[in-house]
Design an enzyme around this catalytic site. Structure first.
Site, PDB file in Angstrom:
ATOM      1  N   GLN A 134       0.885  -1.013   0.081  1.00 30.40           N
ATOM      2  CA  GLN A 134      -0.022  -0.070  -0.093  1.00 30.40           C
ATOM      3  C   GLN A 134       0.797   1.088  -0.022  1.00 30.40           C
ATOM      4  O   GLN A 134       0.471   2.024  -0.567  1.00 30.40           O
ATOM      5  CB  GLN A 134      -1.047  -0.001   1.319  1.00 30.40           C
ATOM      6  CG  GLN A 134      -2.359  -0.709   0.843  1.00 30.40           C
ATOM      7  CD  GLN A 134      -3.238  -0.543   2.091  1.00 30.40           C
ATOM      8  OE1 GLN A 134      -2.797  -0.376   3.121  1.00 30.40           O
ATOM      9  NE2 GLN A 134      -4.654  -0.306   1.716  1.00 30.40           N
ATOM     10  N   ASP A 137       1.898   1.965  -3.652  1.00 30.55           N
ATOM     11  CA  ASP A 137       0.829   2.032  -4.593  1.00 30.55           C
ATOM     12  C   ASP A 137       0.577   3.437  -5.292  1.00 30.55           C
ATOM     13  O   ASP A 137      -0.098   4.213  -4.975  1.00 30.55           O
ATOM     14  CB  ASP A 137      -0.386   1.699  -3.893  1.00 30.55           C
ATOM     15  CG  ASP A 137      -1.708   1.123  -4.796  1.00 30.55           C
ATOM     16  OD1 ASP A 137      -1.207   1.458  -6.184  1.00 30.55           O
ATOM     17  OD2 ASP A 137      -2.676   0.804  -4.647  1.00 30.55           O
TER      18      ASP A 137
END
Length: 379
Positions: A134, A137
């Site tokens: 994440q 990302d």
């Protein structure tokens, strides 16, 4: 010491920079030096002086960056910048590492050229959708910018205001906004439209998004077509086939006609965007309505979209923005820089490079190594 090179972006209209001054210190802590081409950060609001102050080395030419760097960091590389990116291949050398947006689905020939040079390349758009990835990302970061900006574009073209107002001159009713696709861009569009006071509805073929849509104060439109199969194992939208999209269009017609603003965000990696808004659907919209098609770069979700243009058809304004994050370059660069810095932390430690392909993040994004194409997307 590992040397990180950051050249100027050369894609037309690209204003972002891969590394901002604030992240230079992070590289120094792991034994890496940042070499940046003079002026690389200017369009995003970051001066050479700021890079120097944080300990980066500023060089005058692109050639110097490529000659001295072990790792090249870009926003748009290769397929994401096909014409100018191809020129960069001549500056690369065996063993050099290249990281950035690559659009590998559409650039196999360029990736093969890089492989022949012995370059190790990573495409950040292939990052797995896992909790561990994440913080790297880049797709989500840039989609956040796009979703926010889409609402501002719609508001500036709509001949109405978004919020409900009670005034001495009477009551102004709120605008009705419909968001198609509740991924990161769609959710940010919902949140932004709600902040501006609009009544918001949203739709996504992935049923799991209903709770997220409702948590932002929007109404989730259920068509009875929602499917768990609409998401692949990587967390990305899956191509559902033309018959599915035909049924979807039929059922969306009424909701689109009732909306003052439609923001569409539906995209499938490596494929043309599905057509969700037909010409007939546009004809049924109220005069003055606005469509912002965030899938314009992939052909568009609206049948009438012209990428990079604002057009009017049947009294409806259709906006086909391209490279939306580059219109908010300061924060887009800030987010991208943090993502790509975190990615580099996976293989740079104590001033040395160690690419561990047992790491699923590195193996998923690796395009070329040892003179070969290494990613299964090329199979």
């Amino acid at each position: 010491m590992v040397k990180i090179g950051v050249p100027k972006e050369t894609y037309p209209g690209e204003t972002r920079v891969a590394i901002i001054p604030a992240n230079v210190q992070q590289f120094k802590k792991i034994g890496a030096e940042v070499i940046i081409e003079s002026g690389a950060g200017e369009k995003a609001g970051f001066t050479d002086a700021e890079y120097l102050e944080k300990g980066a080395q500023v060089v005058k030419t692109r050639k110097e960056v490529f000659e001295n760097a072990d790792v090249i960091l870009q926003v748009r590389a290769l397929g994401a910048n096909p014409e100018m990116g191809k020129k960069d291949i001549a500056l690369m050398r065996e063993g050099q590492i290249l990281i950035g947006f690559m659009e590998p689905f559409f650039a196999k020939d360029l990736v093969e050229e890089v492989a022949k040079k012995g370059v190790i390349s990573f495409a950040l758009e292939l990052l797995p959708r896992t909790s561990r990835a994440q913080s790297m990302d880049v797709l989500s970061s840039m989609a956040t910018i796009s979703g926010y900006k889409a609402v501002l574009l719609a508001a500036s073209h709509l001949p109405k205001m978004f919020p409900m107002l009670t005034t001495a001159a009477g009551t102004v009713l709120p605008a009705n906004v419909f968001v198609i696709g509740a991924g990161v861009a769609g959710l940010q569009a919902i949140a932004t439209a709600r902040r501006l006071g609009a009544v918001v509805k949203a739709y996504d073929i992935r049923p799991a998004t209903k709770q997220e849509v409702e948590s932002l104060g929007a109404k989730f439109v259920e068509l009875g077509l929602e499917s768990q199969e609409a998401e692949d194992k990587g967390g990305y939208a899956r191509d559902m086939g033309e018959e599915f999209y035909r049924k979807q269009r039929e059922m969306l017609t009424k909701v689109v006609a009732e909306s003052d603003v439609v923001i569409s965000t539906a995209a499938v990696p490596g494929k043309k965007a599905p057509i969700l808004i037909t010409e007939d659907m546009v004809k049924n919209m109220k005069p003055g309505s606005v469509i912002v098609d965030l899938a314009a770069e992939r052909g568009g979700n609206c049948e009438l979209t012209k990428p990079g243009e604002v057009i009017e058809k049947y009294g409806v304004t259709i906006i086909g923005p391209v490279n939306v994050p580059a219109t908010v370059p300061y924060h887009a660069s800030q987010m991208y820089s943090k993502n790509i810095t975190n990615f580099c932390m996976l293989f740079i430690k104590n001033g040395e490079i160690n690419i561990n392909l047992n790491d699923d993040i590195l193996s998923s994004t690796l395009l070329t190594k040892d003179g070969k194409l290494t990613n299964p997307i090329f199979d």
